[in-house]
Design an enzyme around this catalytic site. Structure first.
Site, PDB file in Angstrom:
ATOM      1  CG  LEU A  94      -1.959  -1.071   1.338  1.00 50.36           C
ATOM      2  CD1 LEU A  94      -2.739  -0.970   2.651  1.00 50.36           C
ATOM      3  CD2 LEU A  94      -2.919  -0.994   0.150  1.00 50.36           C
ATOM      4  CG  ASP A  95       0.427   4.154  -2.998  1.00 49.05           C
ATOM      5  OD1 ASP A  95       1.183   3.289  -3.467  1.00 49.05           O
ATOM      6  OD2 ASP A  95      -0.506   4.692  -3.635  1.00 49.05           O
ATOM      7  CE  LYS A  96       5.743   8.684   4.530  1.00 51.90           C
ATOM      8  NZ  LYS A  96       6.751   9.735   4.361  1.00 51.90           N
ATOM      9  NE  ARG A 140      -2.323   6.766  -3.415  1.00 51.82           N
ATOM     10  CZ  ARG A 140      -2.835   7.406  -2.358  1.00 51.82           C
ATOM     11  NH1 ARG A 140      -3.334   8.612  -2.490  1.00 51.82           N
ATOM     12  NH2 ARG A 140      -2.834   6.836  -1.170  1.00 51.82           N
TER      13      ARG A 140
END
Ligand code: URA
Length: 248
Positions: free
Chosen positions: A110-112, A198
């Site tokens: 998962l992205d930051k 995103r």
């Protein structure tokens, strides 16, 4: 209930270091001084071979001797999905050291700034299968985006959105709330490329302002876990993931 007995056949000193009890020399000291018991008997030889099902104790207290681990974490924003990083906190920093010493690794990333369900497992094959688009394990996210989502966006997700380097597989979009400024939606994708959700929304002119993963295949995020909290998967949850990847 998941058994805490040893789940491998392994040298006793190696098992104890895998369980994060300390360095090889430290655990050998524990063994030598009779502090380690196997099935109720003190064992003083470090090369003693532990068998599956053995009960291991330190000073009479039974240890959780599992080396196979599957855990769900409610990943908070601001934490890297990585094993370790010199400067920034990582998801492994949120778990007791035994998970890292057993070789537990995040299933994908998962992205930051993405929060929500992250699985970590010692089972590399299961991880690989959960991520493979061929297995069609749908991941569901809740997204906050700029602007008003409309029926044409649902259709675009369904067709598969062309990005600069690949065309995303067909995905599902459900609009939960929308006004001129912002919208909230659920989105289901069957692959997990870098920044994929995103990028899909951005390609339609709706930058994402918040993203949370709600489920992976049959496994929802446990709503009782606050951001940063984790728990081991139950035997039923592990079984449901295995069934999801085997197409049953
Ligand atoms: N898609 C993204 O863009 N980010 C994530 O963290 C997960 C899926």
């Amino acid at each position: 209930m998941i058994s805490t007995a040893a789940d491998v056949s392994m040298r006793l000193d190696k098992l104890l270091t895998t369980l994060a009890l300390g360095s090889r020399s430290h655990v050998r000291g524990l063994v030598k001084t009779g502090r380690i018991g196997v099935n109720g008997q003190p064992v003083r030889t470090a090369d003693y071979r532990v068998d599956q099902g053995d009960i291991i104790a330190l000073d009479g207290a039974v240890l959780d001797a599992r080396t196979v681990r599957h855990v769900m974490l409610n990943k908070p924003r601001g934490v890297l999905t990585a094993a370790r990083d010199a400067k920034q906190p990582t998801v492994l920093d949120l778990l007791p050291p035994v998970y890292a010493s057993c070789g537990c690794m995040p299933v994908g990333r998962l992205d930051k700034d993405t929060e929500g369900l992250l699985l970590l497992t010692t089972d590399g094959t299961l991880a690989h299968m959960l991520l493979s688009p061929k297995r069609h394990v749908w991941k569901c996210y809740q997204a906050e985006v700029e602007g008003a989502l409309q029926a044409k966006d649902i259709a675009a997700f369904e067709r598969g959105i062309a990005l600069s380097d690949f065309t995303a597989l067909p995905a599902r979009l459900e609009i939960l709330e929308t006004d001129l400024q912002k919208s909230t939606a659920k989105v289901w994708v069957q692959e997990g490329k870098f920044h994929q959700v995103r990028r899909m929304f951005a390609a339609l002119g709706h930058p994402v302002t918040g993203l949370k993963r709600l489920s992976i295949g049959p496994l929802p995020l446990d709503a009782s876990l606050a951001p940063g909290e984790y728990r081991d998967l139950t035997a039923d949850e592990i079984q449901s993931l295995l069934e999801a990847v085997s197409g049953e």
